[in-house]
Design an enzyme around this catalytic site. Structure first.
Site, PDB file in Angstrom:
ATOM      1  CB  CYS A 124       3.341 -65.166 -86.254  1.00 62.27           C
ATOM      2  SG  CYS A 124       1.645 -64.564 -86.116  1.00 62.27           S
ATOM      3  CB  CYS A 164       2.526 -61.687 -85.693  1.00 61.64           C
ATOM      4  SG  CYS A 164       1.889 -62.882 -84.501  1.00 61.64           S
TER       5      CYS A 164
END
Length: 299
Positions: free
Chosen positions: A39, A36
């Site tokens: 993230c 991600c």
């Protein structure tokens, strides 16, 4: 509970790493994954802010959704990053929208104002009964005794705004304005912005430096002799309020507003509003005087 071995292990880890620390701290729970990109961009922001807020009882915990799919499913995580604030085992806020340091700090400040978390992450003691005791003594006019009680409450619960507000007001009432100012100067921005503390600071500003009876009478006489002298009217209003004569202060400021509401950029109205803040907007004198002010301005 019908859990398989891996699910039970996940629950045990969650209890140990998140639920137990959240009983006394605010846990920022970050759901993330290696693949991600957002993230990875958010991680340094979370780490920095949580480190900055560590002494206020904030911890960071991370859950890899690929490795802990069962826990992620319990939180119904549908996209990442997803970030929750956890307290005493329950999510108390969704922090996912906070992607910058300032946004996250703002949300944490709001939460920490509402939750009983003391510095260092310990559960704040219930000091409500001691605050009530201090307020009762303060209402009886014993500033020195009230200051002693509020000083102890501040030591017990250093993040409790009502305790700091009570201490400042008690010291002010006791004529210990320099000590009240010292107590106020030591407050962090969050405490200083709390409504009860702001009211106490307004009271300190307006009543901290009282004049003696002779000077008060001299100011009263000067205001009576020179009704058009706005500086003389303001000086008397300030002195009267500091001496506890709210009626005289309010009537003088209302008369100034009637005569010239724009004088000194509306200073008379601003001073009256400051007095309302100092005594509390629900105070009977403040309520009655606000009605008179509305009549003057709009009647």
């Amino acid at each position: 509970m019908g859990l398989n071995l891996e699910e039970q292990k996940a629950v045990d880890r969650f209890r140990k790493d998140i639920v137990e620390p959240s009983m006394t701290s605010l846990v920022v729970l970050d759901f993330w994954a290696e693949w991600c990109g957002p993230c990875k961009a958010l991680t340094p922001v979370l780490e920095k802010v949580c480190a900055d807020y560590a002494d206020r009882g904030v911890l960071l915990a991370k859950i890899n959704v690929d490795e802990d799919q069962f826990i992620a499913a319990q939180f119904q995580v549908r996209s990442i990053p997803t970030v929750y604030a956890m307290y005493q085992g329950q999510p108390v806020a969704d922090l996912t929208s906070a992607r910058t340091e300032s946004q996250l700090k703002s949300m944490l400040d709001q939460l920490l104002e509402q939750l009983p978390i003391a510095a260092g992450g310990e559960a704040a003691p219930d000091v409500s009964q001691f605050i009530a005791m201090g307020e009762e003594i303060l209402a009886d006019g014993d500033g020195d005794r009230a200051a002693g009680i509020f000083s102890q409450v501040v030591e017990m619960a250093p993040q409790e705004p009502a305790a700091h507000a009570g201490l400042i007001r008690a010291l002010t009432l006791a004529g210990r304005a320099d000590e009240a100012r010292a107590a106020a100067e030591g407050l962090d921005e969050t405490l200083a912005a709390a409504p009860p503390v702001k009211a106490a600071l307004a009271a300190l500003e307006l009543t901290g430096d009282k004049v003696d009876e002779g000077e008060l009478q001299a100011l009263r006489a000067a205001a009576a002799e020179r009704p058009a002298d706005m500086d003389a009217q303001m000086a008397f209003a300030d002195a009267a309020f500091a001496a506890g004569d709210r009626e005289a202060a309010g009537d003088t400021l209302l008369a100034m507003i009637r005569a010239d509401r724009e004088w000194n950029d509306g200073a008379a109205r601003a001073r009256l509003v400051r007095m309302f803040e100092a005594v509390g907007l629900e105070d009977p004198w403040a309520v009655a005087t606000r009605r008179k002010l509305s009549t003057v301005l709009f009647g």
